[in-house]
Design a protein around this motif. Structure first.
Motif, PDB file in Angstrom:
ATOM      1  N   ARG A   8     -50.558  47.465 -26.052  1.00 65.04           N
ATOM      2  CA  ARG A   8     -49.560  46.575 -26.643  1.00 65.04           C
ATOM      3  C   ARG A   8     -48.167  47.089 -26.318  1.00 65.04           C
ATOM      4  N   ILE A   9     -47.242  46.163 -26.135  1.00 63.09           N
ATOM      5  CA  ILE A   9     -45.841  46.490 -25.932  1.00 63.09           C
ATOM      6  C   ILE A   9     -45.107  46.101 -27.206  1.00 63.09           C
ATOM      7  N   LEU A  10     -44.400  47.070 -27.782  1.00 64.63           N
ATOM      8  CA  LEU A  10     -43.665  46.837 -29.016  1.00 64.63           C
ATOM      9  C   LEU A  10     -42.201  46.589 -28.709  1.00 64.63           C
ATOM     10  N   ARG A  11     -41.607  45.642 -29.415  1.00 64.58           N
ATOM     11  CA  ARG A  11     -40.190  45.346 -29.261  1.00 64.58           C
ATOM     12  C   ARG A  11     -39.367  46.244 -30.171  1.00 64.58           C
ATOM     13  N   LEU A  12     -38.077  46.257 -29.975  1.00 65.81           N
ATOM     14  CA  LEU A  12     -37.157  47.162 -30.660  1.00 65.81           C
ATOM     15  C   LEU A  12     -37.300  47.119 -32.181  1.00 65.81           C
ATOM     16  N   LYS A  13     -37.303  45.942 -32.750  1.00 62.42           N
ATOM     17  CA  LYS A  13     -37.374  45.810 -34.213  1.00 62.42           C
ATOM     18  C   LYS A  13     -38.625  46.481 -34.768  1.00 62.42           C
ATOM     19  N   THR A  14     -39.745  46.289 -34.120  1.00 62.09           N
ATOM     20  CA  THR A  14     -41.007  46.878 -34.558  1.00 62.09           C
ATOM     21  C   THR A  14     -40.983  48.390 -34.431  1.00 62.09           C
ATOM     22  N   VAL A  15     -40.434  48.893 -33.332  1.00 63.56           N
ATOM     23  CA  VAL A  15     -40.343  50.348 -33.123  1.00 63.56           C
ATOM     24  C   VAL A  15     -39.477  50.976 -34.207  1.00 63.56           C
ATOM     25  N   LEU A  16     -38.343  50.365 -34.503  1.00 64.90           N
ATOM     26  CA  LEU A  16     -37.457  50.902 -35.532  1.00 64.90           C
ATOM     27  C   LEU A  16     -38.127  50.885 -36.906  1.00 64.90           C
ATOM     28  N   GLU A  17     -38.865  49.819 -37.218  1.00 66.53           N
ATOM     29  CA  GLU A  17     -39.576  49.737 -38.496  1.00 66.53           C
ATOM     30  C   GLU A  17     -40.656  50.807 -38.604  1.00 66.53           C
ATOM     31  N   ARG A  18     -41.409  51.008 -37.534  1.00 65.09           N
ATOM     32  CA  ARG A  18     -42.507  51.985 -37.560  1.00 65.09           C
ATOM     33  C   ARG A  18     -42.008  53.424 -37.631  1.00 65.09           C
ATOM     34  N   THR A  19     -40.918  53.718 -36.941  1.00 60.82           N
ATOM     35  CA  THR A  19     -40.461  55.099 -36.866  1.00 60.82           C
ATOM     36  C   THR A  19     -39.490  55.470 -37.982  1.00 60.82           C
ATOM     37  N   GLY A  20     -38.790  54.493 -38.510  1.00 63.11           N
ATOM     38  CA  GLY A  20     -37.782  54.770 -39.528  1.00 63.11           C
ATOM     39  C   GLY A  20     -36.477  55.296 -38.947  1.00 63.11           C
ATOM     40  N   LEU A  21     -36.340  55.281 -37.637  1.00 61.78           N
ATOM     41  CA  LEU A  21     -35.121  55.748 -36.979  1.00 61.78           C
ATOM     42  C   LEU A  21     -34.095  54.625 -36.926  1.00 61.78           C
ATOM     43  N   SER A  22     -32.829  55.011 -36.837  1.00 58.09           N
ATOM     44  CA  SER A  22     -31.796  54.008 -36.573  1.00 58.09           C
ATOM     45  C   SER A  22     -31.787  53.760 -35.065  1.00 58.09           C
ATOM     46  N   ARG A  23     -31.185  52.668 -34.675  1.00 61.92           N
ATOM     47  CA  ARG A  23     -31.128  52.317 -33.255  1.00 61.92           C
ATOM     48  C   ARG A  23     -30.398  53.393 -32.452  1.00 61.92           C
ATOM     49  N   SER A  24     -29.261  53.852 -32.959  1.00 58.11           N
ATOM     50  CA  SER A  24     -28.483  54.856 -32.218  1.00 58.11           C
ATOM     51  C   SER A  24     -29.229  56.182 -32.115  1.00 58.11           C
ATOM     52  N   THR A  25     -29.923  56.584 -33.168  1.00 61.44           N
ATOM     53  CA  THR A  25     -30.702  57.823 -33.131  1.00 61.44           C
ATOM     54  C   THR A  25     -31.842  57.711 -32.126  1.00 61.44           C
ATOM     55  N   MET A  26     -32.510  56.567 -32.118  1.00 59.35           N
ATOM     56  CA  MET A  26     -33.613  56.377 -31.195  1.00 59.35           C
ATOM     57  C   MET A  26     -33.139  56.471 -29.739  1.00 59.35           C
ATOM     58  N   TYR A  27     -32.035  55.801 -29.410  1.00 57.14           N
ATOM     59  CA  TYR A  27     -31.527  55.847 -28.036  1.00 57.14           C
ATOM     60  C   TYR A  27     -31.016  57.242 -27.673  1.00 57.14           C
ATOM     61  N   LYS A  29     -32.281  60.042 -28.834  1.00 56.44           N
ATOM     62  CA  LYS A  29     -33.509  60.806 -28.592  1.00 56.44           C
ATOM     63  C   LYS A  29     -34.107  60.450 -27.235  1.00 56.44           C
ATOM     64  N   MET A  30     -34.023  59.192 -26.834  1.00 58.40           N
ATOM     65  CA  MET A  30     -34.516  58.801 -25.512  1.00 58.40           C
ATOM     66  C   MET A  30     -33.738  59.531 -24.423  1.00 58.40           C
ATOM     67  N   GLN A  31     -32.424  59.624 -24.571  1.00 61.96           N
ATOM     68  CA  GLN A  31     -31.598  60.319 -23.582  1.00 61.96           C
ATOM     69  C   GLN A  31     -31.933  61.802 -23.522  1.00 61.96           C
ATOM     70  N   ASN A  32     -32.260  62.393 -24.672  1.00 62.97           N
ATOM     71  CA  ASN A  32     -32.609  63.814 -24.743  1.00 62.97           C
ATOM     72  C   ASN A  32     -34.037  64.086 -24.287  1.00 62.97           C
ATOM     73  N   GLY A  33     -34.838  63.040 -24.117  1.00 63.82           N
ATOM     74  CA  GLY A  33     -36.231  63.213 -23.725  1.00 63.82           C
ATOM     75  C   GLY A  33     -37.145  63.548 -24.889  1.00 63.82           C
ATOM     76  N   THR A  34     -36.678  63.272 -26.125  1.00 59.68           N
ATOM     77  CA  THR A  34     -37.496  63.567 -27.298  1.00 59.68           C
ATOM     78  C   THR A  34     -38.026  62.306 -27.964  1.00 59.68           C
ATOM     79  N   PHE A  35     -38.006  61.192 -27.246  1.00 55.84           N
ATOM     80  CA  PHE A  35     -38.569  59.928 -27.717  1.00 55.84           C
ATOM     81  C   PHE A  35     -39.047  59.167 -26.486  1.00 55.84           C
ATOM     82  N   PRO A  36     -40.138  58.410 -26.621  1.00 56.10           N
ATOM     83  CA  PRO A  36     -40.657  57.668 -25.457  1.00 56.10           C
ATOM     84  C   PRO A  36     -39.616  56.720 -24.865  1.00 56.10           C
TER      85      PRO A  36
END
Length: 71
Positions: A8-27, A29-36
């Motif tokens: 399954r491919i999850l969209r942004l809203k679903t990922v944020l709901e599941r992880t509890g991260l804010s959008r800026s924190t998630m991005y 972490k992606m830049q740091n290589g600590t998030f998919p």
């Protein structure tokens, strides 16, 4: 007989709901290589593999994203 379910491919809203991260924190972490990393679905649409999000949720502190050359 075992039936495999498609990834399954999850969209942004679903990922944020599941992880509890804010959008800026998630991005960040992606830049740091600590998030998919997200994958491009179409020209203006991206999502995340559910299996990668589940893996991150099991070990969020120890997670390291795969490099582009790996699958």
């Amino acid at each position: 007989m075992k039936t495999s379910t498609p990834e399954r491919i999850l969209r942004l809203k679903t990922v944020l709901e599941r992880t509890g991260l804010s959008r800026s924190t998630m991005y960040r972490k992606m830049q740091n290589g600590t998030f998919p990393r997200n994958i491009q679905i179409s020209t203006r649409c991206a999502g995340w593999r559910e299996s990668a999000i589940n893996q991150w949720m099991q070990h969020p502190i120890c997670y390291e994203a795969e490099t582009e050359g790996e699958s």
